[in-house]
Enzyme design. Structure first.
Site, short mmCIF file in Angstrom:
data_model
loop_
_atom_site.label_atom_id
_atom_site.label_comp_id
_atom_site.label_asym_id
_atom_site.label_seq_id
_atom_site.Cartn_x
_atom_site.Cartn_y
_atom_site.Cartn_z
N GLY A 11 0.84 -1.19 0.00
CA GLY A 11 0.00 0.00 0.00
C GLY A 11 0.88 1.24 0.00
O GLY A 11 2.08 1.17 -0.28
N SER A 12 0.30 2.39 0.34
CA SER A 12 1.08 3.63 0.29
C SER A 12 2.25 3.61 1.26
O SER A 12 3.40 3.87 0.89
CB SER A 12 0.17 4.83 0.57
OG SER A 12 -0.54 4.67 1.78
N LYS A 196 -5.18 7.13 17.68
CA LYS A 196 -5.23 8.45 17.06
C LYS A 196 -6.14 8.44 15.84
O LYS A 196 -6.67 9.49 15.43
CB LYS A 196 -3.83 8.95 16.71
CG LYS A 196 -3.00 8.00 15.86
CD LYS A 196 -3.20 8.17 14.39
CE LYS A 196 -2.40 7.13 13.62
NZ LYS A 196 -2.58 7.26 12.15
N ASN A 261 -8.55 8.40 7.43
CA ASN A 261 -9.48 8.47 8.57
C ASN A 261 -10.12 9.85 8.66
O ASN A 261 -11.32 9.97 8.90
CB ASN A 261 -8.73 8.13 9.87
CG ASN A 261 -8.37 6.66 9.93
OD1 ASN A 261 -9.20 5.81 10.23
ND2 ASN A 261 -7.11 6.35 9.63
N GLU A 286 -8.72 2.24 9.12
CA GLU A 286 -8.39 1.55 10.36
C GLU A 286 -9.19 2.06 11.55
O GLU A 286 -9.51 1.31 12.48
CB GLU A 286 -6.89 1.67 10.66
CG GLU A 286 -5.97 0.95 9.68
CD GLU A 286 -5.89 -0.55 9.92
OE1 GLU A 286 -6.72 -1.10 10.69
OE2 GLU A 286 -4.98 -1.19 9.34
#
Length: 338
Positions: A11-12, A196, A261, A286
């Site tokens: 992924g990134s 977070k 997010n 996530e």
């Protein structure tokens, strides 16, 4: 002599870390479950779905075969989504055991496993036999992949119970734009990294609803207090949460449009349903699963987490966001240090 590193997850963040390690002189193999992505990477040296307008070094080889990817490596870096970490670790464990191969394990993912509510270092320690691993370490901090690939100044933390391994990993990753500090607080670093994302969802929602900087600052500050309360209940060092993997990661994730997010929260605030948001994103968010995990853990441990609870009710019970914010704001007054 260059170290051999397998990066699992293209992924990134995984592909950017692979590029960084290659630039620093490591021999890097990149694994993806997606055969077409591997083909693109090896033929064009691009990863167009995740990193736009960037050509990777042709010295990085991508693999679809996990056994090939980890053959002969010194380090295995997990950067796969949280909820598939265990299944990938099981496969890695079988391969390592069969070969009697011993490696250092690192992960750079940010989440908590669903149902078990385990941190990822715990998942990895359960699945990979101690005979096949020298150490388990975690890398975390304020590090948007899109900024690291442009060589923006970035500081992160590597946490491990094995400080010799932490210092070796520090040496693998550090260069003139990427600085890495060591820590022995795996619990704090992993909890800060995971939770977070909940605050980033909330920050995005506030923006989508039209709230300004005061509201964002309030959310980030009180959100950090919640993360610290839960983390210290597990034995984390409270100072970790005012460091890179705590306040640092909250600042970048809760303010950047590069944060998926934050973008997910923003779409929720604009009135889209959770199903629409997940479908539109096309990548793992996530914070959604982490919100459930943190909510359940807070109940189990008797830790007050009103912001997390509010976001949980919005995501899983369909609570109205504006009414939820009003309920938070009209709670009984109390001391800030409670």
């Amino acid at each position: 002599m260059s170290k051999k590193v397998a990066v699992l997850g293209a992924g990134s963040w995984g592909s950017v870390l692979a590029s960084l390690l290659d630039e620093n002189g490591s021999d890097v193999k990149l694994w993806s479950y997606n055969a077409s992505q591997v083909k693109e990477f090896n033929e064009k040296h691009t990863n167009s779905k995740y990193i736009k307008n960037f050509t990777f070094s042709n010295s990085i080889t991508a693999y679809n075969d996990l056994a090939e990817a980890i053959d002969g490596v010194d380090y295995i870096l997990f950067v796969v989504p949280t909820q598939v970490t265990r299944s990938v670790a099981k496969q890695v464990a079988e391969i390592l055991a069969k070969r009697h191969q011993v490696v250092n394990i690192i992960h750079a993912s940010k989440g908590i496993e669903e149902k078990t509510y385990l941190r990822l270092s715990q998942v990895l320690s359960q699945e990979i036999d101690p005979q096949n691993r020298k150490s388990i370490s975690v890398i975390s901090g304020p590090s948007q992949a899109e900024d690291v690939i442009t060589k923006d100044i970035t500081l992160v933390t590597v946490a491990s119970n094995n400080q010799k391994a932490a210092k070796e990993i520090q040496g693998l990753f550090m260069n003139h734009y990427f600085r890495i500090y060591t820590s022995d607080d795996i619990i704090g670093v992993e909890i800060g990294a995971a939770l977070k994302n909940i605050i980033a969802l909330g920050a995005g929602a506030l923006y989508g609803l039209g709230y300004k900087d005061n509201a964002k600052a309030a959310l980030m500050t009180r959100g950090l207090a919640e993360i610290s309360r839960l983390g210290t209940s597990f034995g984390a060092n409270p100072l970790t949460f005012i460091g890179l993997s705590g306040v640092g990661d909250i600042i970048v994730t809760a303010t950047s449009r590069n944060s998926r997010n934050w973008r997910a929260g923003n779409e929720l605030g604009e009135g889209k349903s959770l199903e629409e948001v997940v479908k539109n994103m096309g990548m793992v968010i996530e914070g959604i699963a982490t919100t459930r995990a943190a909510y359940e853990l807070s109940k189990q441990r008797g830790v007050e987490m009103p912001i997390t609870t509010a976001i949980y009710h919005v995501l899983y019970d369909g609570a109205d966001i504006k009414e939820t914010i009003n309920q938070l704001m009209t709670r009984e007054g109390r001391s800030e240090i409670e």
